[in-house]
Design a protein around this motif. Structure first.
Motif, PDB file in Angstrom:
ATOM      1  N   LEU A  98       8.022  -1.396   9.538  1.00  0.00           N
ATOM      2  CA  LEU A  98       7.746   0.011   9.332  1.00  0.00           C
ATOM      3  C   LEU A  98       7.112   0.609  10.581  1.00  0.00           C
ATOM      4  O   LEU A  98       6.587  -0.107  11.429  1.00  0.00           O
ATOM      5  N   LEU A  99       7.148   1.919  10.664  1.00  0.00           N
ATOM      6  CA  LEU A  99       6.682   2.588  11.872  1.00  0.00           C
ATOM      7  C   LEU A  99       5.216   2.981  11.805  1.00  0.00           C
ATOM      8  O   LEU A  99       4.517   2.970  12.806  1.00  0.00           O
ATOM      9  N   THR A 100       4.747   3.355  10.629  1.00  0.00           N
ATOM     10  CA  THR A 100       3.366   3.781  10.465  1.00  0.00           C
ATOM     11  C   THR A 100       2.762   3.114   9.240  1.00  0.00           C
ATOM     12  O   THR A 100       3.480   2.599   8.364  1.00  0.00           O
ATOM     13  N   ILE A 101       1.448   3.168   9.144  1.00  0.00           N
ATOM     14  CA  ILE A 101       0.789   2.606   7.971  1.00  0.00           C
ATOM     15  C   ILE A 101       1.082   3.459   6.745  1.00  0.00           C
ATOM     16  O   ILE A 101       1.085   2.984   5.607  1.00  0.00           O
ATOM     17  N   GLY A 102       1.381   4.742   6.967  1.00  0.00           N
ATOM     18  CA  GLY A 102       1.766   5.606   5.862  1.00  0.00           C
ATOM     19  C   GLY A 102       3.038   5.126   5.191  1.00  0.00           C
ATOM     20  O   GLY A 102       3.236   5.323   3.975  1.00  0.00           O
ATOM     21  N   ASP A 103       3.944   4.500   5.958  1.00  0.00           N
ATOM     22  CA  ASP A 103       5.175   3.960   5.377  1.00  0.00           C
ATOM     23  C   ASP A 103       4.886   2.877   4.350  1.00  0.00           C
ATOM     24  O   ASP A 103       5.656   2.675   3.401  1.00  0.00           O
ATOM     25  N   PHE A 104       3.786   2.144   4.532  1.00  0.00           N
ATOM     26  CA  PHE A 104       3.421   1.120   3.539  1.00  0.00           C
ATOM     27  C   PHE A 104       3.105   1.775   2.200  1.00  0.00           C
ATOM     28  O   PHE A 104       3.567   1.318   1.143  1.00  0.00           O
ATOM     29  N   TYR A 105       2.291   2.843   2.246  1.00  0.00           N
ATOM     30  CA  TYR A 105       1.938   3.519   0.996  1.00  0.00           C
ATOM     31  C   TYR A 105       3.177   4.122   0.332  1.00  0.00           C
ATOM     32  O   TYR A 105       3.276   4.157  -0.901  1.00  0.00           O
ATOM     33  N   HIS A 106       4.127   4.594   1.139  1.00  0.00           N
ATOM     34  CA  HIS A 106       5.389   5.102   0.597  1.00  0.00           C
ATOM     35  C   HIS A 106       6.153   3.986  -0.097  1.00  0.00           C
ATOM     36  O   HIS A 106       6.627   4.139  -1.233  1.00  0.00           O
ATOM     37  N   LYS A 107       6.279   2.879   0.585  1.00  0.00           N
ATOM     38  CA  LYS A 107       7.033   1.748   0.047  1.00  0.00           C
ATOM     39  C   LYS A 107       6.406   1.203  -1.228  1.00  0.00           C
ATOM     40  O   LYS A 107       7.115   0.842  -2.184  1.00  0.00           O
ATOM     41  N   ARG A 108       5.083   1.151  -1.268  1.00  0.00           N
ATOM     42  CA  ARG A 108       4.385   0.515  -2.401  1.00  0.00           C
ATOM     43  C   ARG A 108       4.140   1.473  -3.566  1.00  0.00           C
ATOM     44  O   ARG A 108       4.191   1.070  -4.735  1.00  0.00           O
ATOM     45  N   TYR A 109       3.868   2.765  -3.259  1.00  0.00           N
ATOM     46  CA  TYR A 109       3.443   3.687  -4.309  1.00  0.00           C
ATOM     47  C   TYR A 109       4.242   4.985  -4.385  1.00  0.00           C
ATOM     48  O   TYR A 109       4.047   5.753  -5.329  1.00  0.00           O
ATOM     49  N   GLY A 110       5.081   5.275  -3.404  1.00  0.00           N
ATOM     50  CA  GLY A 110       5.856   6.508  -3.459  1.00  0.00           C
ATOM     51  C   GLY A 110       5.346   7.584  -2.514  1.00  0.00           C
ATOM     52  O   GLY A 110       4.324   7.439  -1.838  1.00  0.00           O
ATOM     53  N   LYS A 111       6.082   8.694  -2.474  1.00  0.00           N
ATOM     54  CA  LYS A 111       5.846   9.742  -1.481  1.00  0.00           C
ATOM     55  C   LYS A 111       4.503  10.435  -1.638  1.00  0.00           C
ATOM     56  O   LYS A 111       3.828  10.714  -0.642  1.00  0.00           O
ATOM     57  N   PHE A 112       4.087  10.724  -2.854  1.00  0.00           N
ATOM     58  CA  PHE A 112       2.850  11.491  -3.044  1.00  0.00           C
ATOM     59  C   PHE A 112       1.641  10.721  -2.531  1.00  0.00           C
ATOM     60  O   PHE A 112       0.775  11.276  -1.849  1.00  0.00           O
ATOM     61  N   VAL A 113       1.560   9.437  -2.850  1.00  0.00           N
ATOM     62  CA  VAL A 113       0.449   8.608  -2.355  1.00  0.00           C
ATOM     63  C   VAL A 113       0.530   8.490  -0.832  1.00  0.00           C
ATOM     64  O   VAL A 113      -0.497   8.509  -0.142  1.00  0.00           O
ATOM     65  N   GLU A 114       1.737   8.393  -0.312  1.00  0.00           N
ATOM     66  CA  GLU A 114       1.914   8.345   1.141  1.00  0.00           C
ATOM     67  C   GLU A 114       1.294   9.569   1.810  1.00  0.00           C
ATOM     68  O   GLU A 114       0.566   9.458   2.808  1.00  0.00           O
ATOM     69  N   ILE A 115       1.556  10.744   1.265  1.00  0.00           N
ATOM     70  CA  ILE A 115       1.041  11.980   1.867  1.00  0.00           C
ATOM     71  C   ILE A 115      -0.477  12.042   1.775  1.00  0.00           C
ATOM     72  O   ILE A 115      -1.168  12.360   2.753  1.00  0.00           O
ATOM     73  N   ILE A 116      -1.030  11.718   0.609  1.00  0.00           N
ATOM     74  CA  ILE A 116      -2.488  11.803   0.425  1.00  0.00           C
ATOM     75  C   ILE A 116      -3.221  10.837   1.354  1.00  0.00           C
ATOM     76  O   ILE A 116      -4.186  11.211   2.029  1.00  0.00           O
ATOM     77  N   THR A 117      -2.783   9.586   1.396  1.00  0.00           N
ATOM     78  CA  THR A 117      -3.460   8.609   2.252  1.00  0.00           C
ATOM     79  C   THR A 117      -3.268   8.940   3.728  1.00  0.00           C
ATOM     80  O   THR A 117      -4.193   8.765   4.536  1.00  0.00           O
ATOM     81  N   SER A 118      -2.096   9.431   4.083  1.00  0.00           N
ATOM     82  CA  SER A 118      -1.852   9.796   5.482  1.00  0.00           C
ATOM     83  C   SER A 118      -2.759  10.947   5.913  1.00  0.00           C
ATOM     84  O   SER A 118      -3.266  10.963   7.042  1.00  0.00           O
ATOM     85  N   LEU A 119      -2.969  11.909   5.018  1.00  0.00           N
ATOM     86  CA  LEU A 119      -3.882  13.012   5.330  1.00  0.00           C
ATOM     87  C   LEU A 119      -5.314  12.513   5.486  1.00  0.00           C
ATOM     88  O   LEU A 119      -6.041  12.938   6.396  1.00  0.00           O
ATOM     89  N   ALA A 120      -5.726  11.595   4.604  1.00  0.00           N
ATOM     90  CA  ALA A 120      -7.085  11.048   4.692  1.00  0.00           C
ATOM     91  C   ALA A 120      -7.277  10.265   5.984  1.00  0.00           C
ATOM     92  O   ALA A 120      -8.304  10.409   6.671  1.00  0.00           O
ATOM     93  N   ILE A 121      -6.291   9.446   6.343  1.00  0.00           N
ATOM     94  CA  ILE A 121      -6.392   8.646   7.567  1.00  0.00           C
ATOM     95  C   ILE A 121      -6.376   9.549   8.793  1.00  0.00           C
ATOM     96  O   ILE A 121      -7.156   9.358   9.742  1.00  0.00           O
ATOM     97  N   THR A 122      -5.509  10.556   8.783  1.00  0.00           N
ATOM     98  CA  THR A 122      -5.462  11.501   9.909  1.00  0.00           C
ATOM     99  C   THR A 122      -6.800  12.201  10.080  1.00  0.00           C
ATOM    100  O   THR A 122      -7.315  12.332  11.196  1.00  0.00           O
ATOM    101  N   ALA A 123      -7.387  12.658   8.966  1.00  0.00           N
ATOM    102  CA  ALA A 123      -8.681  13.343   9.027  1.00  0.00           C
ATOM    103  C   ALA A 123      -9.768  12.432   9.583  1.00  0.00           C
ATOM    104  O   ALA A 123     -10.662  12.877  10.322  1.00  0.00           O
ATOM    105  N   SER A 124      -9.689  11.137   9.252  1.00  0.00           N
ATOM    106  CA  SER A 124     -10.725  10.208   9.712  1.00  0.00           C
ATOM    107  C   SER A 124     -10.741  10.080  11.233  1.00  0.00           C
ATOM    108  O   SER A 124     -11.769   9.743  11.826  1.00  0.00           O
TER     109      SER A 124
END
Length: 502
Positions: A98-124
């Motif tokens: 995968l290209l980003t860590i957000g892709d893991f959340y997409h693969k494991r939990y779907g698009k919505f979780v991918e977006i939420i976690t990616s926003l949290a990680i980006t903000a951090s």
């Protein structure tokens, strides 16, 4: 002479970064260097990215002021993070292709979780990147106090690092990190030898620190009330865990793992980089403590209302007590540490946000256009981090620690349980994120640091971490009202395989 040498070094660094642009043929090259880095480059990337401004200026000053008790988070927690990533996450990350860590959340939990976690990680990343911008500005300001204010220097430094990262991406980081790692190691070892000699030698510096109680690692609770003793221990543990666990779900860590040429390199590069980082982090502490042995007036910096000023110990020491050649070595090493970390700190969140948050709106773009979108996001993120640096009075160590609280409570539990607990579900991940972030934010808002309220005895991020864990258990074991989607992995893997159409 010093100014000319520093300017020449900066120009050379920019040149290397811009040269790296010739290796960029796709967004995959830009974000993970085409998954082709050999062990020595992967090791250099891990070390140089983590050995940043806070290690050289802020952690060293914090140790000089507070001793080992004040730095449980970094380097101890930070090095633990890299060890954990190497042992328990690197192989899994690399095999997913995968290209980003957000892709893991997409693969494991779907698009919505991918977006939420990616926003949290980006903000951090705002806190971490702001720390590097502050450091770069501090160095420029110290070298030219009559020409630029601290804030003007921060803006200039941010422009420089953004320029070469925008064009060269991960390849610019990989190539410059090789040069910068050599400059850091050689420069600091020579400076430590010279400054230590002025302070009476290694034995005298260590003896002085021992007598001052600086080597006491665990909290000293003698004479403290049970409540105060508990508060000190929990604060110590919270600082350690914030770095050790909160740093794991980060895009820069993921990028260094996945940019390796093979799985073995991903593991060993991270392991070696983490071990060397932990060992070498004590060199700037030694140099900084030598400063107060040489001249106790440096402790006056601890009394400033602007806590950023304690980070001037090393620059002021070098400028006031060493010849020009030593100054060139030190500031060369310092700039190397800052530039390598800052470039990674703006590339990682920009890649994550573009690929995992904006991607649904960009899927019809060819790769050349998509690459320029990433670069545009990178510039905007760098601007936001620069504004934060200008308006913050926190030390770099505090900025970085606050940044990792976000991912500790909002992204760590879904990541680790998604890898190691087969019953974790999308509903569980959403409950974990909601429980963790809401609990943490609520406590931060109602029980600020220093509050004497009985509930304030436990740091908010620890309560948030526990809430996130409970949220995952409750959400995953309860009847599944939110179904875990079935992900088409072939489509997910196509995202990092776009090629530029010539």
């Amino acid at each position: 002479m010093l100014i000319l040498a520093i300017i020449a070094y900066m120009i050379a660094t920019i040149g290397i970064g811009l040269y790296a642009a010739s290796k960029i043929h796709s967004s995959k090259d830009f974000m993970v260097a085409g998954r082709s880095l050999p062990l020595y480059m992967n090791f250099a990337c891990v070390f140089a990215t983590w050995f940043g401004a806070e290690t050289l200026l802020s952690i060293s000053a914090t140790f000089t002021r507070d001793g080992m008790q004040g730095i449980s988070g970094d380097p101890f927690g930070a090095a633990t993070c890299l060890m954990l990533v190497a042992l328990f996450f690197a192989r899994a990350f690399y095999r997913m292709e995968l290209l980003t860590i957000g892709d893991f959340y997409h693969k494991r939990y779907g698009k919505f979780v991918e977006i939420i976690t990616s926003l949290a990680i980006t903000a951090s990343y705002l806190g971490w990147t702001s720390a590097q911008m502050t450091a770069l500005g501090l160095v420029i300001h110290v070298l030219s106090p009559d020409m630029l204010t601290l804030n003007q220097a921060i803006i200039l430094g941010a422009f420089i690092v953004t320029l070469y990262t925008m064009f060269g991406g991960m390849w610019s980081i990989a190539l410059t990190d090789l040069v910068q790692t050599a400059a850091i190691v050689l420069g600091l070892l020579i400076v430590a030898y010279y400054i230590g000699g002025q302070a009476g030698g290694v034995a005298n510096v260590l003896s002085h620190a021992q007598e001052a109680g600086k080597f006491q690692f665990f909290p000293s609770t003698e004479g403290a009330s049970p409540a105060d003793a508990t508060r000190q221990w929990l604060a110590f543990i919270a600082a350690f865990l914030t770095f050790a666990l909160g740093s794991i779900p980060q895009q820069d860590v993921f990028q260094r793992v996945t940019s390796a040429k093979n799985e073995s390199t991903a593991v060993h590069g991270t392991l070696l980089g983490g071990a060397f980082y932990f060992i070498f982090a004590f060199i700037p502490m030694y140099i900084a403590y030598s400063a107060v042995v040489i001249d106790t007036s440096y402790t006056e910096l601890f009394q400033s209302d602007d806590t950023r000023h304690i980070q001037r110990i090393l620059p002021d020491l070098i400028l006031g007590n060493t010849p020009v050649w030593t100054q060139i070595l030190f500031f060369g090493a310092l700039l190397s540490a800052i530039l390598s970390t800052a470039s990674g700190a703006i590339l990682a969140p920009s890649s994550l946000f573009t690929e995992n948050v904006m991607q649904p709106f960009l899927k019809h773009l060819d790769d050349r256009t998509f690459l320029w979108v990433i670069r545009s996001v990178l510039v905007m993120f760098a601007l936001a981090a620069t504004l934060m640096a200008i308006n913050s009075n926190s030390t770099m160590y505090e900025m970085v620690q606050n940044a990792y609280k976000v991912t500790l409570v909002g992204a760590f539990i879904p990541l680790v349980m998604g890898l190691y607990w087969h019953r974790s579900s999308t509903q569980g991940a959403l409950c974990s994120i909601a429980f963790g972030i809401i609990t943490w934010v609520s406590l931060e808002a109602t029980l600020p640091e220093g509050s004497q309220h009985p509930w304030a005895i436990v740091p908010p991020q620890l309560v948030g971490l526990l809430a996130a864990f409970l949220g995952m258990l409750i959400g995953s074991l309860a009847p599944q009202l939110i179904k875990t989607p079935v992900i088409d992995e072939s489509k997910l893997r196509q995202r990092p395989q776009r090629e530029i159409s010539h």
